[in-house]
Motif scaffolding. Structure first.
Motif, PDB file in Angstrom:
ATOM      1  N   GLN A  28       0.849  -1.354  -0.041  1.00  0.00           N
ATOM      2  CA  GLN A  28       0.133   0.003   0.077  1.00  0.00           C
ATOM      3  C   GLN A  28       0.749   1.244   0.104  1.00  0.00           C
ATOM      4  N   TRP A  29       0.470   1.931  -1.028  1.00  0.00           N
ATOM      5  CA  TRP A  29       1.251   3.285  -1.138  1.00  0.00           C
ATOM      6  C   TRP A  29       0.480   4.362   0.020  1.00  0.00           C
ATOM      7  N   CYS A  30       1.760   4.712   0.666  1.00  0.00           N
ATOM      8  CA  CYS A  30       1.729   6.224   1.717  1.00  0.00           C
ATOM      9  C   CYS A  30       2.456   6.739   1.323  1.00  0.00           C
ATOM     10  N   ALA A  31       2.145   7.976   1.572  1.00  0.00           N
ATOM     11  CA  ALA A  31       3.098   9.688   1.326  1.00  0.00           C
ATOM     12  C   ALA A  31       3.160  10.327   2.542  1.00  0.00           C
ATOM     13  N   VAL A  32       3.918  11.009   3.190  1.00  0.00           N
ATOM     14  CA  VAL A  32       4.588  12.269   3.926  1.00  0.00           C
ATOM     15  C   VAL A  32       4.961  13.189   3.266  1.00  0.00           C
ATOM     16  N   PRO A  33       4.845  14.925   3.590  1.00  0.00           N
ATOM     17  CA  PRO A  33       4.922  16.193   2.464  1.00  0.00           C
ATOM     18  C   PRO A  33       6.640  15.912   3.081  1.00  0.00           C
ATOM     19  N   LEU A  34       7.291  15.944   2.075  1.00  0.00           N
ATOM     20  CA  LEU A  34       8.967  16.227   2.077  1.00  0.00           C
ATOM     21  C   LEU A  34       9.367  17.054   2.928  1.00  0.00           C
ATOM     22  N   ALA A  35       8.074  17.931   2.600  1.00  0.00           N
ATOM     23  CA  ALA A  35       8.762  19.284   4.420  1.00  0.00           C
ATOM     24  C   ALA A  35       9.144  18.837   5.433  1.00  0.00           C
ATOM     25  N   SER A  36       8.396  17.675   5.798  1.00  0.00           N
ATOM     26  CA  SER A  36       8.041  17.210   7.143  1.00  0.00           C
ATOM     27  C   SER A  36       9.564  16.065   7.197  1.00  0.00           C
ATOM     28  N   VAL A  37       9.783  15.246   6.504  1.00  0.00           N
ATOM     29  CA  VAL A  37      11.040  14.533   6.907  1.00  0.00           C
ATOM     30  C   VAL A  37      12.263  15.077   7.187  1.00  0.00           C
ATOM     31  N   HIS A  38      12.260  14.433   7.548  1.00  0.00           N
ATOM     32  CA  HIS A  38      13.982  14.865   8.529  1.00  0.00           C
ATOM     33  C   HIS A  38      15.005  13.911   8.330  1.00  0.00           C
ATOM     34  N   ARG A  39      14.622  12.644   7.669  1.00  0.00           N
ATOM     35  CA  ARG A  39      15.764  12.012   8.044  1.00  0.00           C
ATOM     36  C   ARG A  39      15.350  10.609   7.073  1.00  0.00           C
ATOM     37  N   GLU A  77       0.409   6.909 -10.429  1.00  0.00           N
ATOM     38  CA  GLU A  77       1.047   6.373 -11.134  1.00  0.00           C
ATOM     39  C   GLU A  77      -0.021   5.043 -10.485  1.00  0.00           C
ATOM     40  N   GLU A  78      -1.300   5.586 -10.838  1.00  0.00           N
ATOM     41  CA  GLU A  78      -2.847   4.329 -10.907  1.00  0.00           C
ATOM     42  C   GLU A  78      -3.081   3.883  -9.267  1.00  0.00           C
ATOM     43  N   LYS A  79      -1.875   3.909  -8.930  1.00  0.00           N
ATOM     44  CA  LYS A  79      -2.417   3.389  -7.574  1.00  0.00           C
ATOM     45  C   LYS A  79      -2.998   4.722  -6.482  1.00  0.00           C
ATOM     46  N   THR A  80      -3.643   4.154  -5.230  1.00  0.00           N
ATOM     47  CA  THR A  80      -4.108   4.570  -4.646  1.00  0.00           C
ATOM     48  C   THR A  80      -2.966   5.410  -3.428  1.00  0.00           C
ATOM     49  N   VAL A  81      -3.284   6.688  -2.948  1.00  0.00           N
ATOM     50  CA  VAL A  81      -2.004   6.803  -1.470  1.00  0.00           C
ATOM     51  C   VAL A  81      -2.517   7.246  -0.634  1.00  0.00           C
ATOM     52  N   PHE A  82      -2.629   6.717   0.545  1.00  0.00           N
ATOM     53  CA  PHE A  82      -3.114   7.135   1.751  1.00  0.00           C
ATOM     54  C   PHE A  82      -1.479   8.596   2.180  1.00  0.00           C
ATOM     55  N   VAL A  83      -2.466   9.708   2.301  1.00  0.00           N
ATOM     56  CA  VAL A  83      -1.326  11.191   2.792  1.00  0.00           C
ATOM     57  C   VAL A  83      -1.778  10.814   4.446  1.00  0.00           C
ATOM     58  N   VAL A  84      -0.575  10.755   5.094  1.00  0.00           N
ATOM     59  CA  VAL A  84       0.115  10.784   6.815  1.00  0.00           C
ATOM     60  C   VAL A  84      -0.382  11.934   6.678  1.00  0.00           C
ATOM     61  N   ASN A  85      -0.921  12.091   8.275  1.00  0.00           N
ATOM     62  CA  ASN A  85      -1.709  13.310   9.003  1.00  0.00           C
ATOM     63  C   ASN A  85      -0.007  13.398   9.886  1.00  0.00           C
ATOM     64  N   THR A  86       0.761  13.571   9.793  1.00  0.00           N
ATOM     65  CA  THR A  86       2.027  14.451  10.819  1.00  0.00           C
ATOM     66  C   THR A  86       2.101  13.870  12.282  1.00  0.00           C
ATOM     67  N   ASP A  87       1.273  15.341  12.045  1.00  0.00           N
ATOM     68  CA  ASP A  87       0.403  15.625  13.259  1.00  0.00           C
ATOM     69  C   ASP A  87       0.323  14.959  14.088  1.00  0.00           C
ATOM     70  N   TYR A  88      -0.293  13.352  13.836  1.00  0.00           N
ATOM     71  CA  TYR A  88      -1.220  12.543  14.248  1.00  0.00           C
ATOM     72  C   TYR A  88      -0.159  12.024  15.084  1.00  0.00           C
ATOM     73  N   LEU A  89       1.495  11.377  14.304  1.00  0.00           N
ATOM     74  CA  LEU A  89       1.764  10.618  14.389  1.00  0.00           C
ATOM     75  C   LEU A  89       2.937  11.475  15.848  1.00  0.00           C
ATOM     76  N   GLY A  90       3.265  10.408  16.995  1.00  0.00           N
ATOM     77  CA  GLY A  90       3.639  10.287  17.642  1.00  0.00           C
ATOM     78  C   GLY A  90       2.507  10.485  19.126  1.00  0.00           C
ATOM     79  N   ARG A  91       1.865  11.087  19.036  1.00  0.00           N
ATOM     80  CA  ARG A  91       0.537  11.966  20.011  1.00  0.00           C
ATOM     81  C   ARG A  91      -0.546   9.977  19.632  1.00  0.00           C
ATOM     82  N   HIS A  92      -0.614   9.301  18.661  1.00  0.00           N
ATOM     83  CA  HIS A  92      -0.905   8.306  19.097  1.00  0.00           C
ATOM     84  C   HIS A  92       0.174   6.488  18.124  1.00  0.00           C
ATOM     85  N   GLY A  93      -0.719   5.371  18.616  1.00  0.00           N
ATOM     86  CA  GLY A  93      -0.230   4.179  18.838  1.00  0.00           C
ATOM     87  C   GLY A  93      -0.603   3.844  16.681  1.00  0.00           C
TER      88      GLY A  93
END
Length: 140
Positions: free
Chosen positions: A14-25, A124-140
């Motif tokens: 499953q393809w997922c995505a995060v904004p490039l601006a939020s990727v530290h490493r 590319e014909e795939k469904t991509v789920f965009v991750v809410n980066t502010d959700y991360l770390g507050r929930h498991g």
């Protein structure tokens, strides 16, 4: 809507995505320290140059079975409003533009689910789920 830059990665196909601006490493997967009685989806913590970074596994949110960590996997270390948090990825598929369109019904479903995803897109014909980066770390 104009395209934005994202890191697109796979979790069990499953393809997922995060904004490039939020990727530290972007790191090769490494051993993590399990957290006793940690929340669902928390793989463990990684010592990153003295900082302990929680590493989340989105497999649970996608309702996929847990699997052992494998050498070719990656950790995307994301900087959000709470600090650094990592995401386990089977592979990074691409870095580039992603057209995130407005779809009120999808956004409403994601908002009600209180899960890690906030939008859906196509690439590319795939469904991509965009991750809410502010959700991360507050929930498991």
């Amino acid at each position: 809507m104009h395209p934005s830059k994202y890191v697109i990665f796979a979790v069990d196909g499953q393809w997922c995505a995060v904004p490039l601006a939020s990727v530290h490493r972007l790191l090769r997967a490494a051993a993590v320290t399990p957290v006793p009685d940690g929340p669902d989806g928390l793989l463990g913590v990684l010592d990153l140059h003295g900082d302990l970074v929680p590493i989340l596994d989105l497999k649970r949110a996608l309702q996929y079975p847990a699997k052992a960590l494998r050498a070719p996997e990656r950790f995307l270390i994301v900087l959000n409003s709470s600090g650094l948090v990592g995401i386990r990825a089977d592979e990074v598929c691409r870095i580039g533009s992603l057209h995130v369109g407005r779809n009120g019904i999808c956004e409403l479903m994601f908002h009600r689910s209180a899960g890690p995803f906030c939008q859906v897109a196509k690439c590319e014909e795939k469904t991509v789920f965009v991750v809410n980066t502010d959700y991360l770390g507050r929930h498991g």
